[in-house]
Design an enzyme around this catalytic site. Structure first.
Site, PDB file in Angstrom:
ATOM      1  N   GLU A 124      -7.276   5.124   7.305  1.00  0.00           N
ATOM      2  CA  GLU A 124      -6.993   6.442   6.902  1.00  0.00           C
ATOM      3  C   GLU A 124      -8.124   6.935   6.321  1.00  0.00           C
ATOM      4  O   GLU A 124      -8.373   8.359   6.421  1.00  0.00           O
ATOM      5  CB  GLU A 124      -5.630   6.780   6.247  1.00  0.00           C
ATOM      6  CG  GLU A 124      -4.531   6.744   7.233  1.00  0.00           C
ATOM      7  CD  GLU A 124      -3.260   5.977   6.237  1.00  0.00           C
ATOM      8  OE1 GLU A 124      -3.158   5.788   4.986  1.00  0.00           O
ATOM      9  OE2 GLU A 124      -2.326   5.296   7.066  1.00  0.00           O
ATOM     10  N   SER A 136       2.998  -1.876  10.422  1.00  0.00           N
ATOM     11  CA  SER A 136       4.259  -2.152  10.681  1.00  0.00           C
ATOM     12  C   SER A 136       4.750  -3.482  10.561  1.00  0.00           C
ATOM     13  O   SER A 136       5.750  -4.174  11.246  1.00  0.00           O
ATOM     14  CB  SER A 136       4.588  -1.625  11.997  1.00  0.00           C
ATOM     15  OG  SER A 136       4.257  -0.198  12.236  1.00  0.00           O
ATOM     16  N   ASN A 187       0.811  -1.290  -0.090  1.00  0.00           N
ATOM     17  CA  ASN A 187       0.014   0.018   0.076  1.00  0.00           C
ATOM     18  C   ASN A 187       0.770   1.306   0.052  1.00  0.00           C
ATOM     19  O   ASN A 187       1.588   1.706   0.965  1.00  0.00           O
ATOM     20  CB  ASN A 187      -0.915  -0.062   1.171  1.00  0.00           C
ATOM     21  CG  ASN A 187      -1.737   1.179   1.312  1.00  0.00           C
ATOM     22  OD1 ASN A 187      -1.821   1.988   0.444  1.00  0.00           O
ATOM     23  ND2 ASN A 187      -2.186   1.405   2.472  1.00  0.00           N
ATOM     24  N   GLY A 228       2.050   2.357  10.708  1.00  0.00           N
ATOM     25  CA  GLY A 228       2.982   3.670  10.617  1.00  0.00           C
ATOM     26  C   GLY A 228       3.655   3.976  11.601  1.00  0.00           C
ATOM     27  O   GLY A 228       4.414   4.989  11.991  1.00  0.00           O
ATOM     28  N   GLU A 260      -6.021  -4.443  10.471  1.00  0.00           N
ATOM     29  CA  GLU A 260      -4.851  -3.519  10.686  1.00  0.00           C
ATOM     30  C   GLU A 260      -5.216  -2.612  11.962  1.00  0.00           C
ATOM     31  O   GLU A 260      -6.052  -1.794  12.110  1.00  0.00           O
ATOM     32  CB  GLU A 260      -4.989  -2.446   9.352  1.00  0.00           C
ATOM     33  CG  GLU A 260      -4.548  -3.149   8.085  1.00  0.00           C
ATOM     34  CD  GLU A 260      -4.078  -2.239   7.317  1.00  0.00           C
ATOM     35  OE1 GLU A 260      -2.731  -2.620   6.567  1.00  0.00           O
ATOM     36  OE2 GLU A 260      -4.392  -1.277   6.867  1.00  0.00           O
ATOM     37  N   GLY A 279       2.733  -1.009   4.275  1.00  0.00           N
ATOM     38  CA  GLY A 279       2.568   0.278   3.959  1.00  0.00           C
ATOM     39  C   GLY A 279       4.128   0.533   3.863  1.00  0.00           C
ATOM     40  O   GLY A 279       4.608   0.508   2.625  1.00  0.00           O
ATOM     41  N   LYS A 284       0.218   4.389  -0.368  1.00  0.00           N
ATOM     42  CA  LYS A 284      -0.347   5.395   0.156  1.00  0.00           C
ATOM     43  C   LYS A 284      -0.211   6.591  -0.787  1.00  0.00           C
ATOM     44  O   LYS A 284      -0.024   6.414  -2.031  1.00  0.00           O
ATOM     45  CB  LYS A 284       0.051   5.835   1.380  1.00  0.00           C
ATOM     46  CG  LYS A 284       0.000   4.396   2.452  1.00  0.00           C
ATOM     47  CD  LYS A 284      -0.083   4.651   4.056  1.00  0.00           C
ATOM     48  CE  LYS A 284      -0.500   3.310   4.510  1.00  0.00           C
ATOM     49  NZ  LYS A 284      -0.206   3.597   5.980  1.00  0.00           N
ATOM     50  N   HIS A 337      -9.552   1.666   4.394  1.00  0.00           N
ATOM     51  CA  HIS A 337      -8.702   1.748   5.119  1.00  0.00           C
ATOM     52  C   HIS A 337      -8.754   2.669   6.370  1.00  0.00           C
ATOM     53  O   HIS A 337      -9.538   3.712   6.178  1.00  0.00           O
ATOM     54  CB  HIS A 337      -7.358   2.222   4.269  1.00  0.00           C
ATOM     55  CG  HIS A 337      -5.972   2.158   4.958  1.00  0.00           C
ATOM     56  ND1 HIS A 337      -5.493   3.195   5.842  1.00  0.00           N
ATOM     57  CD2 HIS A 337      -5.150   1.379   4.954  1.00  0.00           C
ATOM     58  CE1 HIS A 337      -4.511   3.012   6.252  1.00  0.00           C
ATOM     59  NE2 HIS A 337      -4.030   1.634   5.416  1.00  0.00           N
TER      60      HIS A 337
HETATM   61  P1  PGA Z   1       2.349   0.322   7.562  1.00  0.00           P
HETATM   62  O1  PGA Z   1       0.986   0.672   6.942  1.00  0.00           O
HETATM   63  O2  PGA Z   1       2.852  -0.887   7.232  1.00  0.00           O
HETATM   64  O3  PGA Z   1       3.406   1.463   7.269  1.00  0.00           O
HETATM   65  O4  PGA Z   1       2.072   0.334   9.159  1.00  0.00           O
HETATM   66  C1  PGA Z   1       0.213  -0.344   6.776  1.00  0.00           C
HETATM   67  C2  PGA Z   1      -1.289   0.216   6.078  1.00  0.00           C
HETATM   68  O5  PGA Z   1      -1.654   1.189   6.529  1.00  0.00           O
HETATM   69  O6  PGA Z   1      -1.815  -0.686   5.204  1.00  0.00           O
END
Ligand code: PGA
Length: 248
Positions: free
Chosen positions: A96, A211, A9, A172, A166, A232, A11, A94
């Site tokens: 976000e 993460s 992803n 993140g 998630e 991500g 983003k 997601h």
């Molecule tokens: P991350 O994001 O691996 O940077 O934690 C995962 C995601 O938001 O899909």
């Protein structure tokens, strides 16, 4: 056996030049017997991604989709358009988007349904906030999120979806759920899917996201109900992404 899926992803990251390098490196480094691999890129770069990845084993997808079919929805991208540029997947709901764009469980469910009806595989994200985890509400939150999808999908469409657990506090942040914490929620989600459709319970892949990195991927991916990862930060570096693919 469910075949593992590692999906990047990106983003809101990338540029024509950077994407060209990243996609070329991933393509070149992909192991022969890889699991399913996909990259979900910003919509404006889907055509570029299609031309770079066509004929390779790597699939691509969008990061969001409209709940509507077509028409006066300025700024939105339809499921049919995603199919038009060769997408197999699309991320839906997601955290976000849920938090910055106020997407409700119902909107997320409608988007997932629209994606599935157009032949895309929606990657439906669910997950609790830190506050919700600390007050013991994790199961309740993910149940509410997945139930909204179960309410609108028939068994046939449901069998084809992917779910991503998630935890919001792990996205993140460098904090990962322990393999057991993740496994517990994955097993709970699988049971929920299975209660609606036995086949969906067995077939639907449930990815972990938050993460996931080269150094924790193997342990997470060895849990019985963790069928892959939604990656991500680590998907922006070819060597990290490939290390995760190798761990699957
Ligand atoms: P991350 O994001 O691996 O940077 O934690 C995962 C995601 O938001 O899909």
């Amino acid at each position: 056996m469910r075949r593992k899926l590692i999906a990047g992803n990106w983003k809101m990251n990338g540029s024509l030049a950077a994407n060209g390098n990243l996609l070329a490196s991933i393509k070149a480094g992909l192991p022969g017997s890889a699991c399913d691999v996909a990259v979900c890129v910003p919509a404006v770069y889907l055509a570029q991604t299609q031309s770079e990845l066509s004929g390779s084993k790597i699939a691509w997808g969008g990061q969001d989709v409209s709940a509507h079919e077509s028409g006066a929805y300025t700024g939105e991208v339809s499921a049919t358009m995603l199919r038009d540029v060769g997408c197999r997947y699309v991320i839906v709901g997601h955290s976000e988007r849920r938090s910055y764009h106020n997407e409700s469980d119902e909107v997320v469910a409608r988007k997932a349904l629209r994606a599935a009806a157009s032949g895309l595989t929606p990657i439906i994200c669910v997950g609790e906030s830190l506050e919700e985890r600390e007050s013991g509400e994790t199961d309740e939150v993910v149940a509410r999120q997945i139930d909204a999808v179960l309410a609108v999908m028939d068994e046939e469409s449901l069998k084809g979806v992917v779910v991503a657990y998630e935890p919001v506090w792990a996205i993140g942040t460098g904090k990962t759920a322990t393999p057991q914490m993740a496994q517990d929620v994955h097993a709970f989600l699988r049971q929920r899917l299975g209660a609606k459709s036995v086949v969906a319970g067995e077939k639907v892949r449930i990815l972990y996201g938050g993460s996931m990195k080269p150094d924790n991927a193997k342990e997470l991916l060895s849990m019985p109900d963790i069928d892959g990862g939604l990656i991500g930060g680590a998907s922006l570096k070819a060597s990290d992404f490939l290390a995760i693919v190798n761990a699957a």
